[in-house]
Design a protein around this motif. Structure first.
Motif, PDB file in Angstrom:
ATOM      1  N   PRO A  66       0.808  -1.220   0.000  1.00  0.00           N
ATOM      2  CA  PRO A  66       0.000   0.000   0.000  1.00  0.00           C
ATOM      3  C   PRO A  66       0.845   1.276   0.000  1.00  0.00           C
ATOM      4  CG  PRO A  66      -0.057  -1.050   2.156  1.00  0.00           C
ATOM      5  CD  PRO A  66       0.608  -2.013   1.229  1.00  0.00           C
ATOM      6  N   LEU A  67       2.136   1.140   0.309  1.00  0.00           N
ATOM      7  CA  LEU A  67       3.019   2.303   0.314  1.00  0.00           C
ATOM      8  C   LEU A  67       3.578   2.615  -1.071  1.00  0.00           C
ATOM      9  CD1 LEU A  67       5.130   1.588   3.532  1.00  0.00           C
ATOM     10  CD2 LEU A  67       3.170   3.125   3.286  1.00  0.00           C
ATOM     11  N   TYR A  68       3.433   1.667  -2.002  1.00  0.00           N
ATOM     12  CA  TYR A  68       4.109   1.834  -3.288  1.00  0.00           C
ATOM     13  C   TYR A  68       3.621   3.056  -4.059  1.00  0.00           C
ATOM     14  CZ  TYR A  68       5.764   1.208  -8.000  1.00  0.00           C
ATOM     15  OH  TYR A  68       6.345   1.437  -9.216  1.00  0.00           O
ATOM     16  N   ARG A  69       2.338   3.163  -4.278  1.00  0.00           N
ATOM     17  CA  ARG A  69       1.838   4.262  -5.114  1.00  0.00           C
ATOM     18  C   ARG A  69       2.124   5.634  -4.518  1.00  0.00           C
ATOM     19  NH1 ARG A  69      -3.321   2.944  -8.883  1.00  0.00           N
ATOM     20  NH2 ARG A  69      -2.841   0.774  -9.353  1.00  0.00           N
ATOM     21  N   PRO A  70       1.909   5.852  -3.210  1.00  0.00           N
ATOM     22  CA  PRO A  70       2.262   7.170  -2.662  1.00  0.00           C
ATOM     23  C   PRO A  70       3.738   7.520  -2.875  1.00  0.00           C
ATOM     24  CG  PRO A  70       0.871   5.995  -1.127  1.00  0.00           C
ATOM     25  CD  PRO A  70       1.228   5.016  -2.198  1.00  0.00           C
ATOM     26  N   GLN A  71       4.615   6.534  -2.716  1.00  0.00           N
ATOM     27  CA  GLN A  71       6.033   6.807  -2.902  1.00  0.00           C
ATOM     28  C   GLN A  71       6.355   7.052  -4.374  1.00  0.00           C
ATOM     29  OE1 GLN A  71       8.730   3.843  -1.422  1.00  0.00           O
ATOM     30  NE2 GLN A  71      10.412   5.294  -1.285  1.00  0.00           N
ATOM     31  N   TYR A  72       5.750   6.268  -5.261  1.00  0.00           N
ATOM     32  CA  TYR A  72       5.974   6.439  -6.696  1.00  0.00           C
ATOM     33  C   TYR A  72       5.541   7.840  -7.140  1.00  0.00           C
ATOM     34  CZ  TYR A  72       5.337   5.973 -11.730  1.00  0.00           C
ATOM     35  OH  TYR A  72       5.378   6.187 -13.094  1.00  0.00           O
ATOM     36  N   PHE A  73       4.333   8.224  -6.775  1.00  0.00           N
ATOM     37  CA  PHE A  73       3.836   9.531  -7.211  1.00  0.00           C
ATOM     38  C   PHE A  73       4.577  10.675  -6.530  1.00  0.00           C
ATOM     39  CE2 PHE A  73       0.068   7.083  -8.610  1.00  0.00           C
ATOM     40  CZ  PHE A  73       0.043   7.518  -9.924  1.00  0.00           C
ATOM     41  N   GLY A  74       5.056  10.435  -5.303  1.00  0.00           N
ATOM     42  CA  GLY A  74       5.874  11.453  -4.652  1.00  0.00           C
ATOM     43  C   GLY A  74       7.138  11.734  -5.433  1.00  0.00           C
ATOM     44  N   GLU A  75       7.811  10.668  -5.896  1.00  0.00           N
ATOM     45  CA  GLU A  75       9.023  10.839  -6.691  1.00  0.00           C
ATOM     46  C   GLU A  75       8.707  11.443  -8.057  1.00  0.00           C
ATOM     47  OE1 GLU A  75      12.055  10.520  -5.785  1.00  0.00           O
ATOM     48  OE2 GLU A  75      11.661   9.676  -3.812  1.00  0.00           O
ATOM     49  N   LEU A  76       7.602  11.018  -8.652  1.00  0.00           N
ATOM     50  CA  LEU A  76       7.232  11.524  -9.968  1.00  0.00           C
ATOM     51  C   LEU A  76       6.926  13.019  -9.922  1.00  0.00           C
ATOM     52  CD1 LEU A  76       6.625  10.710 -12.928  1.00  0.00           C
ATOM     53  CD2 LEU A  76       4.238  10.410 -12.232  1.00  0.00           C
ATOM     54  N   ILE A  77       6.183  13.442  -8.916  1.00  0.00           N
ATOM     55  CA  ILE A  77       5.835  14.859  -8.791  1.00  0.00           C
ATOM     56  C   ILE A  77       7.074  15.705  -8.547  1.00  0.00           C
ATOM     57  CG2 ILE A  77       4.612  16.537  -7.344  1.00  0.00           C
ATOM     58  CD1 ILE A  77       2.454  14.340  -6.962  1.00  0.00           C
TER      59      ILE A  77
END
Length: 321
Positions: free
Chosen positions: A31-42
Motif C-alpha cells: 500500500p506504500l508503493y503508489r504514494p512513494q511512486y507519485f511522490g518521486e514523480l511529482i
C-alpha cells in the motif's frame, strides 16, 4: 488510516532512494508503493531543469519482489493460454523506475524533458522460471552522455541479480533529454557520437516489413482502452501519460499510450510464440507512441521485427535472438 501507517509513509517519502546499507525494496503490491511512486514523480516533474551532465553520478540500487499475483496479472494482459510458450518477462520495471528517478535527480533533470529511445536486453537466464516472492537486486549506472545540439542522450546500464548474486538480466537504455543549452554540454565528450544520427527522425521513419524477403509472420494484439492502467499494475509504472487522457494530452497525444516496456514485453511474448522458444536478447527502438484502444500489428521475419499501429505507422522496430 492508522498513525503507524502515516509515520511509516512519511519516513519513506523523505528517505532518498537507495539510502542506507540495504537497497530499497520495491513491492508494487504494498500500500506504500503508489504514494512513494507519485511522490518521486511529482518531485521530478516540478524540479528545476538545470542538467549537471559533467557530474559523476553514483550507481543506484533497488530490490524488487516478484509475486504470483504479478504473474497472474501479466497472463491476463496477454490472454495467456495453455498452448503458449512461457516468454521472458522483464518483471522488475518498478525497481528500474526508482533507480532512474534517483539518477535523474542527481543530474537535476526534469522528468518532462526525457524520452525513451531504445532498450537493449541480454536475457542471461531466459529459461529460468521466476520464483514467486524471490527478491532480485537491480543496479543501474549512467555509463555515457552523448551530446547533441541543445540535447543529449543518456545511456544507462543495468544489471539484475537473483538471491544468489547471479546476474540474470543485463540491459542498456537510451534516454533522449531535451532542453540542454550549450553551457550544460560544455566539456562533454563521447566516443558514441554516431548515436545522434542513428536516432534522428525516428518519429518520421516508415515501416519496411513490406519489402522483407522470405516468410514474414504477422501477429495482432488488441490494446484495450485501459491498457496503460493494466500494464501499470504489472510494472508499477503509473505515469499519467500512460493512464489518463488529460496526462497524455499534456505531451501532445490524444489518448494514453502503452509504456515502452509494455511494448517490449509484448514483442518478447509474440516473438517467443513465433520462434517456438524464449528469446535470449532483444534490441527495440521506439518510433511512435503505441496509443491505447487500437490493434497493433507485429511483423516478424528471421530475427527482425516491426510493430505498426492501426494507421500502419511504425511504432517500434528491432532485432531479437
Amino acid at each position: 488510516m492508522n498513525l503507524a501507517y502515516v509515520k511509516s509513509l512519511s519516513t519513506l517519502l523523505k528517505q532518498p532512494i537507495g539510502a542506507g546499507i540495504q537497497p530499497q525494496l520495491v513491492d508494487i503490491q504494498s500500500p506504500l508503493y503508489r504514494p512513494q511512486y507519485f511522490g518521486e514523480l511529482i518531485r521530478g516533474m516540478a524540479r528545476r531543469h538545470r542538467p549537471r551532465l559533467r557530474k559523476k553520478v553514483p550507481a543506484a540500487t533497488a530490490q524488487v519482489r516478484f509475486s504470483e499475483l504479478d504473474r497472474h496479472d501479466w497472463h491476463q494482459f496477454i490472454a495467456q493460454t495453455q498452448d503458449h510458450i512461457q516468454a521472458p518477462l522483464t518483471y522488475y520495471n518498478s525497481a528500474g523506475a526508482f533507480c532512474l528517478f534517483r539518477i535523474l535527480g542527481a543530474l537535476r533533470i526534469n522528468f518532462s524533458t526525457i524520452l525513451h529511445l531504445q532498450s537493449n536486453y541480454e536475457l542471461t537466464a531466459p529459461l529460468e522460471t521466476v520464483k514467486p516472492d524471490s527478491v532480485y537486486t537491480m543496479k543501474m549506472e549512467l555509463s555515457d552522455v552523448v551530446p547533441r545540439k541543445n540535447q543529449c542522450i543518456l545511456i544507462m546500464r543495468t544489471e539484475l541479480a537473483d538471491e544468489n548474486g547471479r546476474v540474470v538480466r543485463v540491459h542498456k537504455d537510451f534516454w533522449f533529454v531535451k532542453k540542454c543549452p550549450p553551457h550544460f554540454l560544455e566539456g562533454i565528450a563521447s566516443d558514441q557520437v554516431e548515436l545522434a544520427e542513428r536516432f534522428r527522425g525516428l518519429s518520421k521513419r516508415m515501416s519496411s516489413w513490406q519489402t522483407w524477403d522470405g516468410n514474414t509472420v504477422k501477429r495482432q494484439h488488441r490494446l484495450g482502452a485501459q491498457a496503460g492502467l493494466d500494464y501499470g499494475r504489472i510494472s508499477g509504472d503509473h505515469n499519467i501519460i500512460h493512464t489518463t487522457t488529460w496526462g497524455a494530452r499534456l505531451c501532445g497525444q490524444k489518448r494514453p499510450f502503452l509504456q515502452g516496456f509494455g511494448v517490449m514485453n509484448l514483442t518478447l511474448h509474440y516473438a517467443t510464440q513465433v520462434k517456438g522458444s524464449p528469446a535470449e536478447s532483444i534490441s527495440i527502438t521506439f518510433a511512435r507512441p503505441a496509443l491505447v484502444d487500437q490493434v497493433l500489428d507485429f511483423h516478424f521475419n528471421g530475427n527482425a521485427f516491426e510493430i505498426c499501429d492501426e494507421r500502419q505507422r511504425l511504432v517500434a522496430f528491432g532485432q531479437y535472438s
